[in-house]
Design an enzyme around this catalytic site. Structure first.
Site, short mmCIF file in Angstrom:
data_model
loop_
_atom_site.label_atom_id
_atom_site.label_comp_id
_atom_site.label_asym_id
_atom_site.label_seq_id
_atom_site.Cartn_x
_atom_site.Cartn_y
_atom_site.Cartn_z
N HIS A 53 0.82 -1.21 0.00
CA HIS A 53 0.00 0.00 0.00
C HIS A 53 0.85 1.27 0.00
O HIS A 53 0.38 2.32 -0.44
CB HIS A 53 -0.96 -0.02 1.19
N HIS B 51 -1.51 -12.41 -2.22
CA HIS B 51 -2.58 -13.05 -1.48
C HIS B 51 -2.24 -14.49 -1.09
O HIS B 51 -3.09 -15.20 -0.56
CB HIS B 51 -3.88 -12.99 -2.27
#
Length: 732
Positions: free
Chosen positions: A93, A261
């Site tokens: 992020h 992920h």
């Protein structure tokens, strides 16, 4: 303080009071040109971060980071006893705000610790990740920035869970105030959907440029689907579009999503109504921490972050092929999480694929996928790539390693800025490589002789200035791309850009190339001059001539050492985003935009790292040098073009001239004699800005004074030199 008063006397900047922008919302925002000044930086003007980083024992820092991964803290327990997933998300992020449209965002400044990013909904609970890092940051102090530490923590998280990364480069220097020049969108509501006022979408889901996220406060896509609609195929469109705007192709996109992920989990243990305010809105006693939750313990198994709950695969702290295996092995049912978010759960799950609870080993859960995850299976572009990766673990691991490195280093600029022992030796096309200097550089006598040859070549002052400027002005201080080094102005796509005047460019480059070849062939000691250097030198020679025309003697600084890149080293599609759609310095506007010409000028000045005074003197000089696109007369407020005088300012501020819009073009203005009505000048909105805006007029007045001629020349030369060397990180 009067005993009856409600508060002591304080300035309006402390609290309350209408600002100038409140009174005049359309006022030009020049403050973005004066960000990150020494007044906000506690490190001092002499601080050299690169020098300090080189003293850092990187191996020791990494050892401490590896230890931190499994050192679970009671105040924020680690999922599965390992903080890896949290730190990967933090690093992702930090880097994922980058967008290639204007080069802004990214991990390069450590802005995640400042507003607004520290309080974005998509960054919920990353404040905890940075607090977990604080003991390490405190230990190593000024030798590692927050920007570098956040990325390094992501790398160490991956490595500690069995993944081999592609490398790591330091060199990201922290900023100390929010980057207010970044446009994150016009919405006035967090996570506003596309049907809300001031939407970033128009037409058939056309995302506004240069934005690279689907909603205000998200990094990329809405994991629940477009506007919360759980449609995996529609989500695929958003995934491809947003990642492309961050310079990722579909293969890199699949690798990043599937690789990232592979680790950690999502958090949605209960309703979002239990979650308190973000850090910037939290009370003072919270000490910069936000999202305090009243659901259960508010942490561990009771954590609420995205609202989605669960892990993607078994063994969320281990690198393996589990994500892709689960994605394709099972059918998926749409459910809502305990927080009410759409997500998908695998059906008829084999015991071996059940996921042990992150905090209670006696519990197991079905793997989950978000709507965005399922686009990797059902999207016609992403699906085949993911299927291929699922059958080739080595290719998948290599693709993820490279994509992760690109994600976290994309905004750092050329490899010459990379620091540390883990910098990969391999040169990558997205780094915009330029050959290393492999010859003896020209000296002072050579420079003087070459300048004489250039001026005798028949090329005009304006042609030489225009070409040098065109070569250098692509530089972006945001992601350190572009600039004169590499001489890419002679390559596709730059040689075809309208703003570069291809016909004139071809003529100028041909003459400079002839001079270059003659010089190089005449040398016997290995000395050479590159075309990149010669283009810049031509501009310097022209400015010296223009100064002599005005009666001033002096030398424009010039440092050789630029090299010429090849077409093979140039990704034409990647460079296409550097094309100026507007360049106020050349009085160029490709088309009419919803953003004004003067706003586009300020944005260009910011990308060039110019201050308001630098921008002002540069405009004045470019105009009298007759360096407009298409030799336009607009703003050339002088009777002696190609002479470096302050005439632009003198004539712009002359009260004997009255300005009115031209009838044929509302972007052009006519300046007529106040008494006779005779036409004196024509100018654009950019030109008239320096007499209209009070702050810029104040600067223009300095250069319009009778005693300002020499100062104008000196200041123009200084800022010209700054732009020509903006990409010369080798000189730092």
């Amino acid at each position: 303080m009067d005993k009856d008063s409600k508060r002591p006397v304080v300035g309006s900047t402390v609290r309350g009071g209408m600002s100038n922008r409140d009174w005049w919302p359309n006022q030009l925002n020049l403050s973005i040109l004066h960000q990150q000044s020494n007044k906000s930086n506690p490190m001092g003007e002499d601080f050299d971060y690169a020098k300090e980083f080189k003293k850092l024992n990187l191996a020791a820092v990494k050892k401490d980071l590896y230890a931190l991964m499994t050192d679970s803290q009671e105040w924020w327990p680690a999922d599965y006893g390992h903080y890896g997933g949290l730190f990967i998300r933090m690093a992702w992020h930090s880097a994922g705000t980058y967008r290639m449209g204007d080069g802004r965002g990214g991990a390069g400044s450590g802005s995640q610790r400042l507003a607004p990013l520290n309080s974005w909904p998509d960054n919920a609970n990353l404040d905890k990740a940075r607090r977990l890092l604080w003991p390490i940051k405190k230990k190593y102090g000024k030798r590692i920035s927050w920007a570098d530490l956040m990325v390094l923590a992501g790398n160490c998280a991956l490595e500690s869970m069995g993944f081999k990364t592609f490398g790591f480069a330091g060199g990201r220097e922290d900023v100390w105030e929010p980057e207010t020049d970044i446009y994150w969108g016009a919405e006035e509501e967090w996570l506003a959907t596309s049907d809300k006022p001031k939407s970033r979408y128009s037409g058939d889901r056309d995302l506004e440029n240069p934005l690279a996220a689907v909603q205000m406060g998200l990094i990329y896509v809405n994991p629940e689907g477009p506007d919360g609609n759980p449609d995996p195929v529609a989500a695929g469109y958003d995934v491809i579009e947003t990642f492309a705007r961050m310079a990722m192709d579909p293969e890199e996109t699949v690798a990043l999503v599937a690789g990232g992920h592979t680790f950690g989990k999502c958090h949605g243990a209960g309703p979002a109504s239990h979650v308190g305010p973000e850090p910037e809105a939290a009370p003072i006693e919270a000490q910069g921490l936000g999202w305090k939750s009243s659901f259960g313990t508010g942490k561990g198994g009771d954590t609420i972050t995205s609202g989605i709950e669960g892990a993607w695969k078994p063994y969320p702290t281990r690198w393996d092929m589990g994500y892709l295996k689960v994605l394709f092995k099972y059918e998926w049912e749409l459910v809502k999480s305990p927080a009410g978010a759409y997500q998908w759960l695998a059906m008829d799950v084999d015991e071996e694929d059940m996921v042990i609870d992150a905090h209670d080993p006696s519990k197991k859960h079905r793997p989950m996928m978000t709507t965005a995850d399922l686009s990797l299976r059902f999207d016609p572009v992403l699906g085949p790539i993911a299927k291929r990766f699922s059958k080739n673990p080595k290719a998948f691991a290599d693709a993820f390693a490279r994509a992760w490195f690109k994600l976290t280093h994309r905004d750092m600029g050329p490899r010459s800025r990379y620091l540390g022992p883990e910098v990969p030796k391999k040169e990558l096309i997205w780094q915009d490589p330029v050959p290393a200097v492999n010859h003896k550089l020209i000296g002072a006598r050579d420079i003087a002789a070459l300048k004489r040859e250039i001026l005798a070549s028949g090329l005009s002052v304006s042609q030489l200035v225009y070409t040098a400027w065109s070569s250098a002005v692509t530089f972006r201080g945001s992601d350190k791309r572009g600039g004169a080094n590499g001489a890419r102005i002679r390559l596709a796509p730059q040689k075809e850009w309208e703003v570069n005047q291809p016909a004139q460019l071809k003529k100028v480059l041909a003459k400079l190339e002839k001079i270059r070849r003659a010089f190089n062939s005449a040398q016997s000691d290995g000395k050479k001059v590159s075309l990149a250097d010669l283009i810049v030198l031509g501009g310097c020679a022209a400015i010296e001539q223009a100064a002599r025309n005005a009666g001033y003697k002096g030398t424009v600084p010039f440092k050789p050492g630029r090299m010429d890149a090849t077409q093979k080293q140039t990704d034409a599609a990647s460079f296409a985003v550097l094309e100026p759609l507007a360049d106020g310095f050349r009085n160029y506007l490709k088309a009419k935009f919803t953003v004004s010409a003067e706003e586009l000028l300020i944005d260009k000045a910011r990308l060039l790292t110019l201050t308001a005074p630098e921008m002002t003197v540069l405009i004045g000089g470019m105009r009298v040098l007759n360096a407009n696109y298409g030799q336009s007369p607009h703003g050339v407020f002088t009777k002696r073009p190609e002479t470096l005088t302050n005439d632009f300012f003198v004539n712009l501020l002359d009260m004997g001239t009255v300005w009115n819009p031209a009838k044929a073009d509302d972007c052009v203005f006519e300046g007529r004699d106040r008494q006779t009505g005779a036409l004196r000048w024509t100018g654009t909105r950019v030109d008239l800005l320096f007499g209209s805006n009070s702050q810029l007029r104040a600067i223009a007045e300095v250069y319009a004074c009778k005693d300002a001629g020499e100062k104008f020349v000196n200041d123009f030369v200084a800022v010209w030199n700054k732009v020509m060397n903006a990409d010369r990180f080798d000189l730092a």
